[in-house]
Structures are given as C-alpha cells and as structure tokens.
Write an enzyme that holds these catalytic residues in place. Structure first.
Site, PDB file in Angstrom:
ATOM      1  N   GLY A   1      30.073 -11.993  58.230  1.00  0.00           N
ATOM      2  CA  GLY A   1      29.188 -13.121  58.547  1.00  0.00           C
ATOM      3  C   GLY A   1      29.418 -13.633  59.962  1.00  0.00           C
ATOM      4  O   GLY A   1      28.468 -13.962  60.684  1.00  0.00           O
ATOM      5  N   ASP A   2      30.677 -13.679  60.371  1.00  0.00           N
ATOM      6  CA  ASP A   2      30.992 -14.133  61.737  1.00  0.00           C
ATOM      7  C   ASP A   2      30.395 -13.165  62.765  1.00  0.00           C
ATOM      8  O   ASP A   2      29.904 -13.576  63.820  1.00  0.00           O
ATOM      9  CB  ASP A   2      32.511 -14.214  61.942  1.00  0.00           C
ATOM     10  CG  ASP A   2      33.174 -15.147  60.944  1.00  0.00           C
ATOM     11  OD1 ASP A   2      32.464 -15.993  60.373  1.00  0.00           O
ATOM     12  OD2 ASP A   2      34.390 -15.016  60.728  1.00  0.00           O
TER      13      ASP A   2
ATOM     14  N   GLY B   1      21.568  -7.345  53.048  1.00  0.00           N
ATOM     15  CA  GLY B   1      21.073  -7.642  54.396  1.00  0.00           C
ATOM     16  C   GLY B   1      20.931  -9.117  54.663  1.00  0.00           C
ATOM     17  O   GLY B   1      21.721  -9.922  54.159  1.00  0.00           O
TER      18      GLY B   1
ATOM     19  N   SER C   1      22.344 -14.729  55.151  1.00  0.00           N
ATOM     20  CA  SER C   1      22.917 -13.407  54.904  1.00  0.00           C
ATOM     21  C   SER C   1      23.103 -13.216  53.410  1.00  0.00           C
ATOM     22  O   SER C   1      23.396 -14.164  52.670  1.00  0.00           O
ATOM     23  CB  SER C   1      24.225 -13.234  55.671  1.00  0.00           C
ATOM     24  OG  SER C   1      25.182 -14.173  55.229  1.00  0.00           O
ATOM     25  N   MET C   2      22.931 -11.966  52.975  1.00  0.00           N
ATOM     26  CA  MET C   2      22.918 -11.660  51.533  1.00  0.00           C
ATOM     27  C   MET C   2      23.810 -10.455  51.233  1.00  0.00           C
ATOM     28  O   MET C   2      23.456  -9.600  50.433  1.00  0.00           O
ATOM     29  CB  MET C   2      21.473 -11.361  51.092  1.00  0.00           C
ATOM     30  CG  MET C   2      20.456 -12.417  51.522  1.00  0.00           C
ATOM     31  SD  MET C   2      18.753 -12.039  51.049  1.00  0.00           S
ATOM     32  CE  MET C   2      18.430 -10.546  51.985  1.00  0.00           C
ATOM     33  N   GLY C   3      24.967 -10.383  51.912  1.00  0.00           N
ATOM     34  CA  GLY C   3      25.896  -9.273  51.681  1.00  0.00           C
ATOM     35  C   GLY C   3      25.237  -7.930  51.903  1.00  0.00           C
ATOM     36  O   GLY C   3      24.502  -7.755  52.880  1.00  0.00           O
TER      37      GLY C   3
HETATM   38  N1  LIG Z   1      28.893  -4.396  51.411  1.00  0.00           N
HETATM   39  C1  LIG Z   1      28.078  -4.412  52.480  1.00  0.00           C
HETATM   40  N2  LIG Z   1      27.401  -3.286  52.841  1.00  0.00           N
HETATM   41  C2  LIG Z   1      26.576  -3.282  53.926  1.00  0.00           C
HETATM   42  N3  LIG Z   1      26.397  -4.375  54.707  1.00  0.00           N
HETATM   43  C3  LIG Z   1      27.023  -5.519  54.383  1.00  0.00           C
HETATM   44  C4  LIG Z   1      27.917  -5.611  53.265  1.00  0.00           C
HETATM   45  N4  LIG Z   1      28.420  -6.859  53.217  1.00  0.00           N
HETATM   46  C5  LIG Z   1      27.880  -7.532  54.271  1.00  0.00           C
HETATM   47  N5  LIG Z   1      27.056  -6.723  54.974  1.00  0.00           N
HETATM   48  C6  LIG Z   1      26.312  -7.061  56.210  1.00  0.00           C
HETATM   49  O1  LIG Z   1      26.967  -8.178  56.809  1.00  0.00           O
HETATM   50  C7  LIG Z   1      26.069  -9.306  56.837  1.00  0.00           C
HETATM   51  C8  LIG Z   1      26.851 -10.591  56.590  1.00  0.00           C
HETATM   52  O2  LIG Z   1      27.533 -10.485  55.367  1.00  0.00           O
HETATM   53  P1  LIG Z   1      27.644 -11.642  54.280  1.00  0.00           P
HETATM   54  O3  LIG Z   1      28.658 -11.177  53.297  1.00  0.00           O
HETATM   55  O4  LIG Z   1      26.322 -11.989  53.749  1.00  0.00           O
HETATM   56  O5  LIG Z   1      28.174 -12.870  55.169  1.00  0.00           O
HETATM   57  P2  LIG Z   1      29.284 -13.975  54.865  1.00  0.00           P
HETATM   58  O6  LIG Z   1      30.593 -13.297  55.224  1.00  0.00           O
HETATM   59  O7  LIG Z   1      28.950 -15.090  55.780  1.00  0.00           O
HETATM   60  O8  LIG Z   1      29.195 -14.313  53.399  1.00  0.00           O
HETATM   61  C9  LIG Z   1      24.995  -9.004  55.812  1.00  0.00           C
HETATM   62  O9  LIG Z   1      23.773  -9.652  56.124  1.00  0.00           O
HETATM   63  C10 LIG Z   1      24.881  -7.473  55.907  1.00  0.00           C
HETATM   64  O10 LIG Z   1      24.053  -7.096  56.996  1.00  0.00           O
HETATM   65  O1  LIG Z   2      36.811 -21.754  57.494  1.00  0.00           O
HETATM   66  P1  LIG Z   2      36.654 -21.089  56.147  1.00  0.00           P
HETATM   67  O2  LIG Z   2      35.319 -21.306  55.525  1.00  0.00           O
HETATM   68  O3  LIG Z   2      37.802 -21.437  55.238  1.00  0.00           O
HETATM   69  O4  LIG Z   2      36.722 -19.532  56.390  1.00  0.00           O
HETATM   70  C1  LIG Z   2      37.810 -18.949  57.055  1.00  0.00           C
HETATM   71  C2  LIG Z   2      37.824 -17.483  56.824  1.00  0.00           C
HETATM   72  O5  LIG Z   2      36.567 -16.949  57.171  1.00  0.00           O
HETATM   73  C3  LIG Z   2      36.708 -15.883  58.087  1.00  0.00           C
HETATM   74  O6  LIG Z   2      36.367 -16.387  59.360  1.00  0.00           O
HETATM   75  C4  LIG Z   2      35.817 -14.748  57.680  1.00  0.00           C
HETATM   76  O7  LIG Z   2      34.503 -15.248  57.473  1.00  0.00           O
HETATM   77  P2  LIG Z   2      33.279 -14.341  57.012  1.00  0.00           P
HETATM   78  O8  LIG Z   2      33.845 -13.237  56.148  1.00  0.00           O
HETATM   79  O9  LIG Z   2      32.380 -15.301  56.295  1.00  0.00           O
HETATM   80  O10 LIG Z   2      32.647 -13.822  58.259  1.00  0.00           O
HETATM   81  C5  LIG Z   2      38.185 -15.503  58.058  1.00  0.00           C
HETATM   82  O11 LIG Z   2      38.652 -15.038  59.294  1.00  0.00           O
HETATM   83  C6  LIG Z   2      38.851 -16.779  57.648  1.00  0.00           C
HETATM   84  O12 LIG Z   2      39.986 -16.549  56.896  1.00  0.00           O
END
Ligand SMILES: Nc1ncnc2c1ncn2[C@@H]1O[C@H](COP(=O)(O)OP(=O)(O)O)[C@@H](O)[C@H]1O
Ligand SMILES: O=P(O)(O)OC[C@H]1O[C@](O)(COP(=O)(O)O)[C@@H](O)[C@@H]1O
Length: 315
Positions: free
Chosen positions: A256-257, A230, A225-227
């Site tokens: 991400g979850d 996408g 995932s890349m925020g």
């Molecule tokens: N600011 C954003 N705008 C639109 N979509 C987002 C944004 N941030 C995350 N997403 C969506 O959520 C997915 C997971 O987010 P990401 O931040 O990469 O995961 P993680 O929380 O594991 O770091 C992305 O692949 C994208 O589809």
């Molecule tokens: O177990 P870690 O890596 O400390 O992450 C815990 C945090 O990640 C989350 O599950 C959110 O994760 P994402 O934003 O990556 O989806 C929060 O609910 C929690 O506070």
C-alpha cells in the site's frame, strides 16, 4: 533551523521497525519455527519516502523517532539520500512482527501501538514541519499514543495555507476527521473504506460508488486498494480500475505504501488518471516481489512492470 525546500516531505508520526520472520505453514495457536528473520526500518511515510528516493525524487522525512534505536532508520536515510528531519523522542521506536508464509502465501501483521509522545514533542514536531517546504506532503500511518485523533485534520489545515498537494494514508477516526480538511488524495484500502462508511463493499462497483461519495465531499482523488484484486482510482471526471499481473509475492508488507509512492511520482509526471493507476500499481508489484533492500535498477524494474498492469475504465 532555516527553511528547506524538497519535492516531497513524508510525515510518519508512528514509524516502526518491521521484523519480518519467514515461517512455512504458519499456524495460529500452534508451535511455529522461524526459517529466516530480518529487521527493516519502516512505517508508512518512511516506506513511501524510501521508494520515492529510489525513483530519483528529492524527499525529506519527519515525525517521531525513539532516540534509543535510531540506527536502522539513519542507515536507510543515508543510503537512499533522504533528508532526516525526524524529531527524536524518549524511548524506542516500536518493532512490529510480519510473519511471511511462503507455503500458504500469506502475510500476518502484528502491529504495536508505539511509544507515547508528549505535548513538548508535538510542539517540536510542528515547529520542524513549519521549516520544511515541499510541492507535496504525504501524511501516513497510525498515530502514537498521546497524539490527538484530529491531528491529521489540523496538520492538513496548517499545510494548506502554504499551497502544496496533500496526500493522506490513514484509517479509523484520524481519517474520518481529516476528511473535513480535504486532503487532495487519499488511499484507504477496501477494509478501511468499508469501516469509514459503515457498510460492506462487496464488489468493484460498490467500491467505485463509495469512492465517488468521498470525491463529492471535496477529495480530488480517491484511490481504494483491494489487495490482489488491484485498486480503483476515482476523480470527479473519471474512474479506472487497475489489476496487477499474477506474480510470486514475497511479502505484502509495504504494498500500500508503494502504491502511495507511485501516486506521488505520477503527480510529478503530470500523468492522466489511467497512467497514474498503471504507475502506482507497478510500484506496488515491485514492492511485493522483493524484500525491502532496494533494486539494482528501480526505474528499469518499474518500466518492465508497466505493460503487465491491466487498466480499464469503470462505469
Ligand atoms: N497478493 C497480491 N497479488 C498481487 N498484487 C497485490 C497483492 N497484494 C497487493 N497487491 C497490489 O498492491 C496494492 C496495494 O495492496 P493492498 O494490500 O490493497 O494495500 P494495503 O497494504 O494498504 O492494505 C494493490 O492494489 C495491488 O495492486
Ligand atoms: O502505522 P500503522 O498503520 O500501524 O502501520 C505501520 C506498518 O505499516 C507498514 O508501513 C506497511 O504498510 P502497508 O503494508 O499498508 O503498505 C509497515 O512498514 C509498518 O509496520
């Protein structure tokens, strides 16, 4: 305890209560005033389970919960019909701070290490896990102090004997070690993948190439995932990139979850990779655009988002 069968079991060894505070124009090093604050039971596997339950999948949760502050978790589990198999341990489950800035459109995460677990807690957890059977296990999140960095590798090896699909969302050393046990699917974000491989990933082509490297090490599906840019979805046969629509983001916590939950839901629908990418992205966008209080009609919201995701083949 007798054995129980579920569609999915999620494992959260280090869950967290997310305290989300809204601060317009949040400034590190300055005085900040909180506009709103709320607490939600969270942690990676808990968030995955909550979304899967909303989508109608029979799910159980396990891991460790501090016995002094279980109520928000127990409320969530009973509200969503999630089977609670968490092992209770001494002390409190950690609370993390999530600063949501509605003006600068950014979320700042402050995650705590969590309470320590003992050898007896770890033994109780392993015993509990042995009683839980599922088509798919999701192992997700950081480790609590006291857990060995190789624990995901050991758990995957142990679960593997029973034949379920295994999804891993981890980072750092626990992820590096767990790869040796070959989970079926992993979902690092771009920073976690870059750290794992020890090199920068400047563009989507570099991300796809890096994901292919992990596929060649025996991981069936690698999702990066890349925020807002996408995510890349890569198997030995194909690679696709899914871009989210432009949306008003309320909080990025749990995006991400949600993507992991969407990938698991896609497995049950036996989707081709491109459809799985679309569904997983729709789950993430759903999570981004509302706070974690559940939607009136989750499946209708996902259906509406599907057509807004752009999926393209990658080289
Ligand atoms: N600011 C954003 N705008 C639109 N979509 C987002 C944004 N941030 C995350 N997403 C969506 O959520 C997915 C997971 O987010 P990401 O931040 O990469 O995961 P993680 O929380 O594991 O770091 C992305 O692949 C994208 O589809
Ligand atoms: O177990 P870690 O890596 O400390 O992450 C815990 C945090 O990640 C989350 O599950 C959110 O994760 P994402 O934003 O990556 O989806 C929060 O609910 C929690 O506070």
């Amino acid at each position: 305890m007798k054995t129980e069968q579920f569609s999915v079991v999620t494992v959260t060894l280090n869950p967290a209560i997310d305290r989300t505070v809204t601060i317009p124009n949040f400034t590190a090093g300055g005085v900040n005033r909180v506009e709103t604050a709320r607490n939600n039971a969270g942690g990676k596997g808990v968030n995955v389970a909550a979304m899967l339950a909303e989508s109608g999948i029979r799910v159980a949760v396990t891991g460790f919960l501090g016995r002094e502050n279980t109520s928000s978790f127990e409320e969530l589990f009973s509200h969503r019909g999630i089977a609670d198999h968490f092992v209770r341990v001494a002390g409190q489950t950690r609370t993390g701070i999530k600063v949501v800035d509605p003006v600068l459109h950014q979320t700042t995460d402050i995650n705590f290490p969590g309470a320590s677990v003992s050898a007896a807690d770890l033994a109780a957890f392993t015993h509990r896990l042995d009683m839980l059977h599922a088509d798919c296990f999701v192992l997700a999140g950081s480790l609590p102090p006291g857990a060995d960095p190789g624990i995901y590798r050991e758990l995957i090896t142990r679960l593997r004997l029973r034949g379920p699909r295994i999804v891993l969302d981890a980072s750092g050393e626990p992820l590096a070690l767990a790869l040796e046990a070959r989970p079926n699917l992993i979902k690092p974000n771009i920073h976690e993948l870059s750290e794992l491989l020890g090199r920068p990933l400047p563009d989507t082509a570099a991300v796809v190439e890096a994901a292919r490297e992990l596929v060649s090490r025996g991981i069936e599906t690698v999702v990066v995932s890349m925020g807002k840019d996408g995510a890349c979805f890569v198997t030995a046969r194909e690679a696709v990139v899914a871009r989210p629509p432009r949306v008003e983001v309320r909080s990025t916590v749990g995006a991400g979850d949600a993507m992991v939950a969407g990938l698991v839901a896609a497995q049950f629908r036996q989707c081709p990779l491109a459809d799985a990418a679309r569904l997983a992205t729709a789950f993430s966008v759903h999570a981004l655009t509302r706070f974690a209080d559940g939607a009136a009609d989750f499946n209708r919201s996902i259906e509406a988002l599907l057509s807004q995701v752009t999926v393209s083949l990658s080289q």
